[in-house]
Design a protein around this motif. Structure first.
Motif, short mmCIF file in Angstrom:
data_model
loop_
_atom_site.label_atom_id
_atom_site.label_comp_id
_atom_site.label_asym_id
_atom_site.label_seq_id
_atom_site.Cartn_x
_atom_site.Cartn_y
_atom_site.Cartn_z
N UNK A 155 16.46 29.57 -20.52
CA UNK A 155 17.03 29.13 -19.25
C UNK A 155 16.46 29.90 -18.07
N UNK A 156 16.02 31.15 -18.30
CA UNK A 156 15.42 31.92 -17.21
C UNK A 156 14.06 31.37 -16.80
N UNK A 157 13.50 30.49 -17.64
CA UNK A 157 12.21 29.87 -17.32
C UNK A 157 12.36 28.51 -16.65
N UNK A 158 13.58 28.15 -16.30
CA UNK A 158 13.83 26.81 -15.78
C UNK A 158 13.04 26.51 -14.52
N UNK A 159 12.90 27.49 -13.64
CA UNK A 159 12.17 27.24 -12.39
C UNK A 159 10.73 26.85 -12.67
N UNK A 160 10.17 27.37 -13.75
CA UNK A 160 8.79 27.04 -14.12
C UNK A 160 8.73 25.72 -14.87
N UNK A 161 9.71 25.49 -15.75
CA UNK A 161 9.69 24.31 -16.61
C UNK A 161 10.16 23.04 -15.92
N UNK A 162 11.13 23.16 -15.02
CA UNK A 162 11.83 21.98 -14.52
C UNK A 162 10.94 20.98 -13.78
N UNK A 163 9.95 21.40 -12.98
CA UNK A 163 9.11 20.39 -12.30
C UNK A 163 8.45 19.40 -13.27
N UNK A 164 8.07 19.86 -14.45
CA UNK A 164 7.50 18.94 -15.45
C UNK A 164 8.51 17.87 -15.83
N UNK A 165 9.76 18.26 -16.00
CA UNK A 165 10.78 17.29 -16.41
C UNK A 165 11.19 16.37 -15.26
N UNK A 166 11.13 16.86 -14.05
CA UNK A 166 11.36 15.99 -12.89
C UNK A 166 10.35 14.85 -12.89
N UNK A 167 9.09 15.19 -13.15
CA UNK A 167 8.05 14.16 -13.20
C UNK A 167 8.31 13.16 -14.32
N UNK A 168 8.75 13.66 -15.49
CA UNK A 168 9.06 12.75 -16.60
C UNK A 168 10.21 11.82 -16.26
N UNK A 169 11.24 12.36 -15.64
CA UNK A 169 12.38 11.53 -15.25
C UNK A 169 11.93 10.41 -14.31
#
Length: 308
Positions: free
Chosen positions: A283-297
């Protein structure tokens, strides 16, 4: 009836038989996952499955089908996926015998496991979304088995292994089969035979499973016109149906084409189960990981506010 998009990749998947490349923790051996026993399971897990067997009936399914209807523009709230994640932040599944993990962490672990394995990006997105149907706790209560505000709350219509309602519950395929006799439908001649209310080989999509997050999330995604393909939606809709995809029950109700669909579910379930890891808190890596998932959504039609 909404049309479900077909996958670009349709060949039969190879379902792994060993899990060392999937597991992120060596704390448990493969045969130590999903161990259910009245003697050794947590009391809340035993109670959860006792309640599922007591209350998950055809009548209950029909009632939930009406309560969570998406027809004619119906919905309960408009929220983005990110907002729904915030609501689920503290939800812990009362039925899980393996680990008390916040749901958001489990979903990210599953998605990242699928991503590392190089599977299609729609399957990565399925990993992120597959348990989000537990958001039903916002509109449910303990009487309906949808109290998600406490791991000790009644959650028998939010999570747990699902069985087919409307026909005999198979003793050799469900956990805690000693509770089967508690189900009212098992004393109703309309529902207590191997066929029950179904026709032979009626097909997977004609079956009604114990109501839970799987069915709700499938309906929610279809109502929002997602572009996730059929294979991904099957993973979401049937991943808790362990008596079917793991134990081989209900084969007399399936059609030949359903077996390939269940292979996709089996593939996904390896990641759902074997990426659970209390020491892998990403969860501490969310800021790094989340943009990838925004694009997938966005790619699969699930950006912005959605109907829940």
């Amino acid at each position: 009836m909404k049309i479900i998009p077909q996958a670009v990749v349709v060949e039969r998947p190879e379902v792994p038989t060993t899990f060392e490349d999937i597991k992120t923790s060596s704390a448990k051996a493969d045969d130590e996952f999903r161990v259910y026993s009245e003697e050794t399971s947590l009391p809340r897990v035993v109670e959860h499955y006792r309640d599922m067997r007591r209350f998950q009936t055809v009548d209950f399914y029909r009632r939930m089908e009406q309560k969570y209807d998406f027809e004619n523009g119906n919905y309960r709230r408009l929220m983005s996926i990110e907002e729904a994640f915030a609501e689920l932040e503290q939800y812990v599944d009362a039925s899980d015998p393996d680990l008390d993990l916040p749901n958001k962490l489990h979903l990210m672990q599953t998605a990242e496991g699928v991503r590392r394995a190089g599977h299609p990006d729609w399957m990565v997105l399925v990993g992120l979304l597959h348990d989000m149907g537990k958001i039903m706790f916002l509109w449910g209560n303990g009487d309906d088995g949808q109290d998600g505000y406490s791991p000790n709350g009644k959650q028998w219509a939010l999570g747990g292994d699902t069985f087919v309602v409307g026909c005999r519950i198979p003793d050799d395929a469900v956990v805690f089969p000693q509770f089967n006799h508690l189900n009212p439908d098992m004393h109703d001649p309309r529902y207590n035979t191997p066929l029950g209310m179904y026709e032979p080989e009626c097909g997977l999509d004609q079956l009604c499973f114990a109501w839970g997050h799987d069915e709700y999330m499938f309906r929610m995604l279809v109502a929002n016109d997602t572009k996730i393909p059929q294979e991904g939606l099957d993973m979401i809709r049937y991943h808790s149906a362990y008596p079917m995809h793991d134990k081989g029950a209900y084969r007399h109700l399936l059609q030949a084409k359903d077996e390939q669909r269940l292979d996709w579910v089996r593939l996904f379930n390896r990641f759902d189960l074997y990426t659970k890891d209390g020491q892998n808190d990403i969860r501490n890596d969310m800021d790094v990981l989340w943009p990838y998932y925004i694009d997938l959504l966005e790619k699969y039609g699930l950006g912005g506010k959605l109907k829940w």
